[in-house]
Design a protein around this motif. Structure first.
Motif, mmCIF file in Angstrom:
data_model
loop_
_atom_site.group_PDB
_atom_site.id
_atom_site.type_symbol
_atom_site.label_atom_id
_atom_site.label_comp_id
_atom_site.label_asym_id
_atom_site.label_seq_id
_atom_site.Cartn_x
_atom_site.Cartn_y
_atom_site.Cartn_z
ATOM 1 N N PHE A 285 -29.868 9.561 -121.096
ATOM 2 C CA PHE A 285 -29.627 10.568 -120.058
ATOM 3 C C PHE A 285 -30.651 10.330 -118.964
ATOM 4 N N THR A 286 -30.210 9.664 -117.896
ATOM 5 C CA THR A 286 -31.135 9.222 -116.865
ATOM 6 C C THR A 286 -30.587 9.556 -115.486
ATOM 7 N N LYS A 287 -31.414 9.440 -114.484
ATOM 8 C CA LYS A 287 -30.965 9.686 -113.122
ATOM 9 C C LYS A 287 -31.195 8.436 -112.290
ATOM 10 N N GLY A 288 -30.456 8.336 -111.184
ATOM 11 C CA GLY A 288 -30.588 7.177 -110.322
ATOM 12 C C GLY A 288 -29.234 6.697 -109.845
ATOM 13 N N GLU A 289 -29.189 5.431 -109.464
ATOM 14 C CA GLU A 289 -27.960 4.827 -108.956
ATOM 15 C C GLU A 289 -27.223 4.165 -110.113
ATOM 16 N N LEU A 290 -25.944 4.467 -110.256
ATOM 17 C CA LEU A 290 -25.187 4.105 -111.454
ATOM 18 C C LEU A 290 -25.235 2.617 -111.772
ATOM 19 N N LEU A 291 -24.879 1.757 -110.818
ATOM 20 C CA LEU A 291 -24.820 0.321 -111.075
ATOM 21 C C LEU A 291 -26.189 -0.213 -111.478
ATOM 22 N N ASP A 292 -27.226 0.236 -110.807
ATOM 23 C CA ASP A 292 -28.589 -0.207 -111.119
ATOM 24 C C ASP A 292 -28.977 0.182 -112.532
ATOM 25 N N GLN A 293 -28.707 1.423 -112.922
ATOM 26 C CA GLN A 293 -29.080 1.877 -114.261
ATOM 27 C C GLN A 293 -28.249 1.158 -115.332
ATOM 28 N N GLU A 294 -26.976 0.953 -115.069
ATOM 29 C CA GLU A 294 -26.138 0.227 -116.026
ATOM 30 C C GLU A 294 -26.651 -1.195 -116.217
ATOM 31 N N SER A 295 -27.048 -1.829 -115.118
ATOM 32 C CA SER A 295 -27.533 -3.201 -115.173
ATOM 33 C C SER A 295 -28.830 -3.295 -115.970
ATOM 34 N N LYS A 296 -29.738 -2.354 -115.752
ATOM 35 C CA LYS A 296 -31.004 -2.370 -116.497
ATOM 36 C C LYS A 296 -30.767 -2.169 -117.987
ATOM 37 N N LEU A 297 -29.868 -1.254 -118.331
ATOM 38 C CA LEU A 297 -29.581 -1.030 -119.747
ATOM 39 C C LEU A 297 -29.006 -2.281 -120.387
ATOM 40 N N GLN A 298 -28.135 -2.977 -119.666
ATOM 41 C CA GLN A 298 -27.561 -4.220 -120.191
ATOM 42 C C GLN A 298 -28.647 -5.277 -120.378
ATOM 43 N N ARG A 299 -29.535 -5.423 -119.391
ATOM 44 C CA ARG A 299 -30.600 -6.419 -119.502
ATOM 45 C C ARG A 299 -31.582 -6.086 -120.624
ATOM 46 N N SER A 300 -31.750 -4.814 -120.894
ATOM 47 C CA SER A 300 -32.703 -4.408 -121.932
ATOM 48 C C SER A 300 -32.234 -4.777 -123.334
ATOM 49 N N GLY A 301 -30.930 -4.913 -123.519
ATOM 50 C CA GLY A 301 -30.384 -5.189 -124.843
ATOM 51 C C GLY A 301 -30.351 -3.974 -125.754
ATOM 52 N N LEU A 302 -30.592 -2.784 -125.214
ATOM 53 C CA LEU A 302 -30.676 -1.571 -126.033
ATOM 54 C C LEU A 302 -29.368 -0.794 -126.096
ATOM 55 N N GLY A 303 -28.376 -1.211 -125.327
ATOM 56 C CA GLY A 303 -27.144 -0.433 -125.231
ATOM 57 C C GLY A 303 -26.468 -0.177 -126.564
ATOM 58 N N ARG A 304 -26.611 -1.087 -127.513
ATOM 59 C CA ARG A 304 -25.920 -0.954 -128.795
ATOM 60 C C ARG A 304 -26.412 0.224 -129.632
ATOM 61 N N TYR A 305 -27.552 0.786 -129.263
ATOM 62 C CA TYR A 305 -28.097 1.889 -130.057
ATOM 63 C C TYR A 305 -27.594 3.256 -129.602
ATOM 64 N N PHE A 306 -26.859 3.311 -128.501
ATOM 65 C CA PHE A 306 -26.483 4.595 -127.931
ATOM 66 C C PHE A 306 -24.978 4.829 -127.987
ATOM 67 N N SER A 307 -24.604 6.033 -128.368
ATOM 68 C CA SER A 307 -23.190 6.393 -128.429
ATOM 69 C C SER A 307 -22.694 6.960 -127.107
ATOM 70 N N HIS A 308 -23.609 7.275 -126.204
ATOM 71 C CA HIS A 308 -23.239 7.875 -124.926
ATOM 72 C C HIS A 308 -24.315 7.541 -123.911
#
Length: 237
Positions: A131-154
């Motif tokens: 649950f974060t704030k900011g610009e959607l594409l930028d935040q999505e890109s950072k989450l993808q680069r982090s490799g952490l997306g698989r741990y979150f259901s939402h």
């Protein structure tokens, strides 16, 4: 470390802020600000450049919101004003390129983040969400680069994080505020509004804080302050 008065069974959803909670972000922005001060040295002292940037960001916030693109526009706008609109085009280009660099910051998970998220997910006790704030594409890109997306259901990115946004998150996750635990580095955006609606909060301060996120902290019966992300395991498992 203080002690919260709830048992882990009270919590159904654990929400995490992203920037400076899951990965380092602000230090990259600080580095760009320092480089901007260097580029504008012929026109003003670093303190004046930084003060002008802060004022410009704050004035632009209602229109541009949060995020790298908003920061880059403020960076250029402030530089033009500082130079009395005499800034060479090549310097303007350099500032834009610095802003673009921030769109590719590493988003490397902070120490302890990945193994802690893995254990929390494996426990099956909670739904983990970003649950974060900011610009959607930028935040999505950072989450993808982090490799952490698989741990979150939402994953949810909002333009700002206040009481209304926290209530909406609870509604979407179908939980009462008392069943939500918010984990984040910003007392202003992550902690205070969560507490205000009746949720729980864990504050993990980061080494640097953006000026616009600074706020007075206070103790609360539903708040715990820790120093390292891995301490969440002792709280929740």
């Amino acid at each position: 470390m203080s002690t919260l008065s709830f048992s882990p069974q009270t919590i159904r959803v654990v929400a995490f802020d992203a920037d400076d909670t899951l990965w380092d972000c602000q230090s990259h922005f600080d580095r760009v600000e320092q480089e901007c001060c260097r580029l504008l040295a012929p026109y003003a002292e670093p303190a004046a450049v930084s003060a002008g940037l802060f004022a410009t960001e704050r004035a632009n916030m209602p229109l541009l919101g949060y995020g790298t693109k908003a920061f880059t526009i403020s960076l250029v706008e402030n530089a033009l004003r500082i130079s009395n609109y005499q800034l060479p085009a090549r310097i303007v280009e350099q500032l834009i390129l610095l802003g673009k660099e921030l769109l590719r910051l590493p988003a490397t998970p902070l120490d302890g983040v990945e193994p802690t998220l893995r254990r929390l997910q494996q426990s099956g006790r909670y739904r983990l969400v970003v649950f974060t704030k900011g610009e959607l594409l930028d935040q999505e890109s950072k989450l993808q680069r982090s490799g952490l997306g698989r741990y979150f259901s939402h994953v949810e990115t909002v333009s700002d994080k206040g009481e209304a946004e926290f209530r909406q998150l609870c509604a979407r996750m179908d939980v009462a505020p008392g069943e939500l635990l918010m984990v984040g580095n910003s007392f202003r955006s992550d902690i205070a509004p969560a507490l205000a609606i009746g949720a729980w909060a864990v504050h993990i301060p980061f080494s640097v804080v953006w000026e616009l996120e600074k706020s007075e902290e206070y103790p609360h019966e539903r708040l715990m302050k820790i120093t390292h992300f891995s301490e969440l395991e002792g709280i929740l498992l």
